[in-house]
Design a protein around this motif. Structure first.
Motif, short mmCIF file in Angstrom:
data_model
loop_
_atom_site.label_atom_id
_atom_site.label_comp_id
_atom_site.label_asym_id
_atom_site.label_seq_id
_atom_site.Cartn_x
_atom_site.Cartn_y
_atom_site.Cartn_z
N LYS A 4 32.32 10.75 -4.95
CA LYS A 4 33.43 10.24 -5.75
C LYS A 4 34.43 9.53 -4.85
O LYS A 4 34.57 9.84 -3.67
N ARG A 5 35.15 8.60 -5.46
CA ARG A 5 36.09 7.77 -4.69
C ARG A 5 37.12 8.60 -3.94
O ARG A 5 37.43 8.32 -2.79
N GLU A 6 37.64 9.66 -4.60
CA GLU A 6 38.67 10.47 -3.94
C GLU A 6 38.10 11.23 -2.73
O GLU A 6 38.82 11.50 -1.76
N VAL A 7 36.81 11.56 -2.78
CA VAL A 7 36.19 12.25 -1.65
C VAL A 7 36.01 11.29 -0.48
O VAL A 7 36.28 11.62 0.67
N VAL A 8 35.57 10.07 -0.77
CA VAL A 8 35.44 9.06 0.27
C VAL A 8 36.80 8.76 0.89
O VAL A 8 36.92 8.57 2.11
N LYS A 9 37.86 8.75 0.05
CA LYS A 9 39.20 8.50 0.58
C LYS A 9 39.61 9.61 1.55
O LYS A 9 40.22 9.33 2.59
N GLN A 10 39.29 10.86 1.22
CA GLN A 10 39.58 11.95 2.16
C GLN A 10 38.91 11.70 3.51
O GLN A 10 39.52 11.88 4.56
N MET A 11 37.66 11.28 3.46
CA MET A 11 36.94 11.00 4.69
C MET A 11 37.60 9.87 5.47
O MET A 11 37.76 9.93 6.69
N ASN A 12 38.02 8.84 4.76
CA ASN A 12 38.64 7.69 5.42
C ASN A 12 40.03 7.99 5.97
O ASN A 12 40.55 7.24 6.79
N ASP A 13 40.62 9.09 5.53
CA ASP A 13 41.94 9.49 6.03
C ASP A 13 41.85 10.24 7.36
O ASP A 13 42.88 10.51 7.99
N THR A 14 40.65 10.59 7.80
CA THR A 14 40.52 11.28 9.10
C THR A 14 40.89 10.31 10.21
O THR A 14 40.71 9.11 10.10
N LYS A 15 41.43 10.86 11.31
CA LYS A 15 42.04 10.03 12.36
C LYS A 15 41.27 10.02 13.67
O LYS A 15 41.66 9.33 14.61
N SER A 16 40.20 10.79 13.76
CA SER A 16 39.45 10.84 15.02
C SER A 16 38.03 11.26 14.73
O SER A 16 37.72 11.77 13.64
N LEU A 17 37.16 11.09 15.71
CA LEU A 17 35.77 11.47 15.56
C LEU A 17 35.63 12.98 15.35
O LEU A 17 34.84 13.44 14.52
N VAL A 18 36.44 13.76 16.08
CA VAL A 18 36.40 15.21 15.94
C VAL A 18 36.83 15.61 14.53
O VAL A 18 36.21 16.46 13.88
N GLU A 19 37.90 14.99 14.05
CA GLU A 19 38.38 15.29 12.70
C GLU A 19 37.35 14.89 11.64
O GLU A 19 37.16 15.59 10.64
N LEU A 20 36.66 13.78 11.89
CA LEU A 20 35.65 13.31 10.94
C LEU A 20 34.47 14.27 10.87
O LEU A 20 34.03 14.63 9.77
N ILE A 21 33.98 14.73 12.00
CA ILE A 21 32.84 15.66 11.98
C ILE A 21 33.26 17.00 11.40
O ILE A 21 32.49 17.65 10.68
N ASP A 22 34.49 17.43 11.69
CA ASP A 22 34.98 18.68 11.09
C ASP A 22 35.05 18.56 9.57
O ASP A 22 34.73 19.51 8.85
N TRP A 23 35.48 17.40 9.09
CA TRP A 23 35.55 17.18 7.64
C TRP A 23 34.17 17.32 7.01
O TRP A 23 34.01 17.96 5.97
#
Length: 347
Positions: free
Chosen positions: A295-314
């Motif tokens: 869903k769009r809101e889930v993708v937005k959460q992913m795009n709000d991450t600020k670093s590679l570590v934060e992205l993998i944690d998400w």
């Protein structure tokens, strides 16, 4: 491995020769499935990913010949490869024989062919006399192709990628001229340099090109699924079909999936981590790949991450993201949602 004079590389194998791939695919009654060049996004991890999902031929992003030849940093940042990176075509932006020959001399041991970009409509490239600027100079393109073939013969394969002209007679003249100069195959984007991507590609024009030359021809434009690839191959009679936007959004497409599989996400994460793909490029790939999956809101959460570590944690917080070596790594079709502890308590 980068294109360094001191690097060692195995000889290219015949099964990775694009001309042999065209013949093999024709024997299987299908066009060759090709992942086209994308600025910033056709790097080594993505190239390996799409091969995992049945792409036969894969391109690098366009590399500027002059910068690559002159600048060590440009060479290291623009091109990396390894023994599994086959069949790979390096696309080059050049507007003269000298730059092109110097580029070919440095890079040809590391690739299966050289693709000369004669169709990119980006204004900055056109101002530099490369890309679509070459569409009005078939004689120059023919001289460049001929210079490579005179020096290397069949040792180096060269392709030209073009767009169609408003007057298709000019397109026919162009392709016949570069064929006479020795080009090994031609890729045709079925739009002019000013046609918007929202307008349909002209497959009849591509068929005209195919009927006007005897060398292999690849059709480019509006390929978003495996069914599209077969249909475009049928409409144009071409030897291969190239996907760009479609395969960026769905790297699983040539394996017959209508959207990115979760297995493709796991394989991409593995490759991006192993090869050190920059955070923003990794994030963008995942955003485009998952646009039709989450869903769009889930993708937005992913795009709000600020670093590679934060992205993998998400990803690990929200999904079962299997690592290489774990059971069923790279096999799932649908996202493997993780059941959170508080949700488990309500079950």
């Amino acid at each position: 491995m980068s294109a360094s004079p001191n690097a060692t590389v195995s000889a290219r194998r015949p099964e990775h020769n694009p001309l042999n791939i065209f013949k093999k695919c024709a024997a299987e009654s299908r066009p060759a499935f090709i992942c086209g060049p994308m600025v910033r996004y056709s790097k080594l991890p993505f190239r390996e990913l799409v091969r995992h999902f049945k792409a036969d031929i894969v391109y690098t992003p366009m590399i500027l010949a002059r910068e690559f030849v002159r600048n060590d940093i440009a060479r290291l940042s623009d091109f990396t490869t390894n023994e599994d990176d086959r069949c790979v075509i390096v696309q080059v932006g050049a507007n003269n024989e000298t730059d092109l020959l110097r580029f070919v001399e440095m890079i040809h041991p590391y690739v299966d062919a050289i693709g000369l970009n004669c169709g990119c409509p980006i204004k900055e490239q056109v101002r530099e006399g490369i890309g679509a600027a070459l569409m009005t100079e078939p004689e120059k393109v023919a001289r460049m192709v001929q210079a490579v073939k005179e020096k290397y013969g069949s040792k180096v394969l060269i392709e030209t990628k073009i767009r169609i002209h408003k007057d298709l007679n000019e397109t026919v003249r162009f392709v016949q001229m570069v064929e006479a100069a020795g080009v090994d195959w031609i890729t045709v984007h079925g739009r002019t340099k000013t046609t918007r991507s929202s307008q349909p590609a002209d497959f009849e024009a591509i068929r005209l090109v195919k009927e006007s030359v005897s060398c292999p021809v690849v059709a480019n434009g509006d390929c978003f699924s495996l069914a599209d690839a077969y249909e475009i191959g049928e409409k144009t009679g071409c030897d291969g079909v190239m996907a760009v936007r479609g395969i960026l959004a769905n790297p699983s497409m040539f394996a017959g999936y209508d959207k990115t599989t979760w297995g493709a996400v796991e394989v991409f994460w593995d490759l991006a981590s192993a090869y050190g793909l920059p955070f923003r490029i990794t994030q963008h790939h995942l955003s485009v790949m998952l646009e039709k999956v989450l869903k769009r809101e889930v993708v937005k959460q992913m795009n709000d991450t600020k670093s590679l570590v934060e992205l993998i944690d998400w990803f690990d917080d929200n999904f079962e993201l299997r690592r290489r070596g774990e059971a069923r790594f790279g096999e799932s079709v649908e996202p493997a949602w993780r059941v959170r502890r508080e949700e488990m308590a309500r079950i």
